[in-house]
Enzyme design. Structure first.
Site, PDB file in Angstrom:
ATOM      1  CD  GLU A 207      -3.076  -1.127   2.109  1.00 31.06           C
ATOM      2  OE1 GLU A 207      -3.372  -0.341   3.257  1.00 31.06           O
ATOM      3  OE2 GLU A 207      -4.130  -1.635   2.060  1.00 31.06           O
ATOM      4  CD  GLU A 395      -3.578  -6.011   3.665  1.00 37.65           C
ATOM      5  OE1 GLU A 395      -4.263  -5.118   3.890  1.00 37.65           O
ATOM      6  OE2 GLU A 395      -2.469  -6.045   3.567  1.00 37.65           O
TER       7      GLU A 395
HETATM    8  C1  PNW Z   1      -4.462  -1.705   5.403  1.00 39.22           C
HETATM    9  N1  PNW Z   1      -8.274   3.743   4.560  1.00 39.22           N
HETATM   10  O1  PNW Z   1      -4.683  -0.692   5.544  1.00 39.22           O
HETATM   11  C2  PNW Z   1      -2.955  -1.959   5.508  1.00 39.22           C
HETATM   12  O2  PNW Z   1      -2.596  -2.932   4.543  1.00 39.22           O
HETATM   13  C3  PNW Z   1      -3.279  -3.440   7.406  1.00 39.22           C
HETATM   14  O3  PNW Z   1      -1.955  -3.140   7.673  1.00 39.22           O
HETATM   15  C4  PNW Z   1      -4.419  -2.620   8.242  1.00 39.22           C
HETATM   16  O4  PNW Z   1      -4.362  -3.382   8.937  1.00 39.22           O
HETATM   17  C5  PNW Z   1      -5.215  -3.563   7.071  1.00 39.22           C
HETATM   18  O5  PNW Z   1      -5.466  -2.293   5.699  1.00 39.22           O
HETATM   19  C6  PNW Z   1      -6.801  -2.547   7.773  1.00 39.22           C
HETATM   20  O6  PNW Z   1      -7.165  -1.757   8.221  1.00 39.22           O
HETATM   21  C7  PNW Z   1      -5.381   0.472   5.033  1.00 39.22           C
HETATM   22  O7  PNW Z   1      -8.122   4.114   4.912  1.00 39.22           O
HETATM   23  C8  PNW Z   1      -5.490   1.681   6.239  1.00 39.22           C
HETATM   24  O8  PNW Z   1      -9.065   3.316   2.942  1.00 39.22           O
HETATM   25  C9  PNW Z   1      -6.239   2.402   5.723  1.00 39.22           C
HETATM   26  C10 PNW Z   1      -7.547   2.213   4.419  1.00 39.22           C
HETATM   27  C11 PNW Z   1      -6.976   1.052   3.868  1.00 39.22           C
HETATM   28  C12 PNW Z   1      -6.111   0.239   4.265  1.00 39.22           C
END
Ligand code: PNW
Length: 489
Positions: A207, A395
């Protein structure tokens, strides 16, 4: 025709309806996947027999042991220990204690029937100050982890950067410093080379969008910066350059046949209604809404609209750098949580993003809007726009407000609902020929959810953080059944 007759005849003999019988579909596994006799009419939604069912985690979110085996500090140690930055002041100091408990956790994975597991390497375990001499004890941990996975019949997938930049490199400017791209490539090439007799799939970064935007523009994640547009665009360029340099460095050190990709949370542009004009809009939006991430990685150029929008804040780059950024990949990993709804529009862009109304349903995390069709459109459009031939959902998953009942159960019916609907849409794409080869559920265990600390639980295994006790939730039972049947129902 013959099939139809056979189905009807069979149905008559068995006293059921023809529709209730699921006949094998070419190229799809049916073993153990046939509908139980009580099942209502409809076909079973099966996946290809070699589909890889997995789950995903990340180093800082699960490992703990932050002062052990020679590990150096990362920006997440600094950030989480800064007062006011995380929910409740939570840190990843202990997290799931996975560093010590990985063997037991692998037994849990085996019990679920997982075929693969995605973990990330902590850069500052390997190079405690980011560059210089490697720390053999750090590498040992990942060797042991990979060995234990293989012994359990589980294929390791390895991410080299899941946001935990060594603090020493942040002190020298972090991703704003051009040298960080090179340092990342050196670390990635070294580590992948060492692990490639055990690990066949490497992802450079997780990401890019999130750590660029949330970490360096919004300041809600480490390193907590709020850069202006110009500095952010240049930082973004160093990130994609770091990815490209790492792809080349990894290829130079790994065994033949090792696959290299990345894991990106694309803006999964999804037509508001599945009509030709809105679908066309979603195609256009995919390129523009991912311009400085997957688009530049696939095309080796920033889109005209991206550069125009930034104007004098556009990044400085050379033609040689753009060639490096678009180094060919063996696969693309897509993290999908929510769709980005798009409609046709007469503007210069040719589309408009439709923000969700305030009543739009979401999971426990307010940003996690429930839109299962995003996992259909995201990979489909990546395949169509860039002709990507091998993809993984690296994911997908959901946060729930989970509670243990007095009997020690967690009935996370909302997470089961979420997974069932997303997997149904994933199966729709795969059955139409979208080349998604595997799915990694986020996450195996409740873990350290970054700035949300331990409040937002994403696991299918409940973790009591006071005792480290693991308890499978209802969603674990659901996922186990999906894997066993190789189908979603
Ligand atoms: C991902 N959003 O993070 C990460 O790859 C993980 O480490 C995390 O724990 C997981 O998704 C769940 O949050 C994100 O705001 C964090 O759209 C925020 C967003 C998307 C993905």
């Amino acid at each position: 025709m013959l099939n139809n007759i056979t189905r009807r005849t069979l149905a008559r003999i068995l006293g059921g309806s023809a529709a209730a019988l699921s006949l094998p579909r070419v190229g799809f596994a049916t073993e153990g996947a046939s509908a139980p006799s009580t099942h209502s009419a409809g076909t079973t939604r099966t996946f290809p027999s070699d589909f890889l069912w997995g789950s995903a985690t990340a180093s800082y979110q699960v490992e703990g042991a932050v002062h052990e085996a020679g590990r150096g500090p990362s920006i997440w140690d600094t950030f989480s220990h800064t007062p006011g930055k995380t929910h409740n002041g939570d840190t990843g100091d202990v997290a799931d204690d996975f560093f010590h408990r990985y063997k037991e956790d692998i037994q849990i994975m085996k019990g679920l029937g997982l075929k693969t597991f995605r973990f990330s390497v902590s850069w500052s375990r390997i190079f405690p100050t980011g560059t210089g001499s490697p720390n053999p004890q750090g590498l040992d941990f990942y060797h042991h982890l990979a060995d234990a996975l293989l012994e359990a019949g589980i294929q390791p997938f390895c991410t080299l950067y899941h946001w935990d930049l060594p603090q020493t490199l942040q002190d020298k400017g972090g991703w704003e410093n051009h040298d960080t791209s090179k340092a990342f490539a050196d670390y990635a090439g070294y580590t992948a080379g060492k692990l490639s007799d055990k690990v066949r799939h490497f992802m450079t970064m997780n990401e890019m969008r999130t750590f660029v935007d949330v970490g360096n523009r919004e300041g809600r994640h480490a390193p907590g910066l709020k850069l202006d547009d110009k500095r952010l665009a240049q930082l973004n360029h160093h990130v994609v350059l770091g990815h490209g340099l790492a792809v080349r460095a990894i290829r130079a050190t790994v065994k033949p046949g090792t696959k290299v990709g990345l894991a990106e949370n694309i803006s999964a542009t999804t037509p508001v209604v599945e009509s030709p004009e809105h679908i066309e809009a979603a195609h256009k939006a995919l390129r523009e809404e991912n311009a400085s991430f997957l688009t530049v990685v696939q095309e080796g150029r920033y889109t005209d609209l991206y550069l125009k929008r930034l104007g004098e804040n556009a990044p400085r780059f050379t033609a040689e750098e753009m060639e490096i950024i678009r180094s060919p990949l063996d696969f693309v990993g897509i993290n999908i949580y929510q769709p980005m709804y798009v409609r046709a529009d007469n503007s210069e862009k040719g589309y408009a993003v439709v923000p969700p109304p305030s009543s739009y349903p979401h999971m426990f995390s307010p940003w996690l809007n429930v839109g299962p069709e995003g996992i259909y459109w995201g990979p489909k459009l990546v395949h169509e726009v860039w002709k990507v031939k091998e993809m993984y959902i690296t994911e997908n998953g959901a946060s729930s407000n989970d509670h243990l009942t007095p009997e020690g159960k967690v009935y996370d019916t909302d997470r089961v609902m979420f997974l069932r609907n997303y997997l149904t849409q994933l199966q729709r794409g795969v059955s139409e020929g979208v080349p998604v080869k595997g799915y990694f559920l986020w996450s195996l265990l409740d873990n350290y959810e970054w700035a949300d600390g331990y409040e937002k639980r994403f696991g299918i295994i409940y973790v009591d953080f006071a005792t480290q006790q693991r308890t499978p939730k209802l969603s674990a039972e659901f996922y186990k059944q999906v894997i066993a049947k190789n189908a979603v129902s």
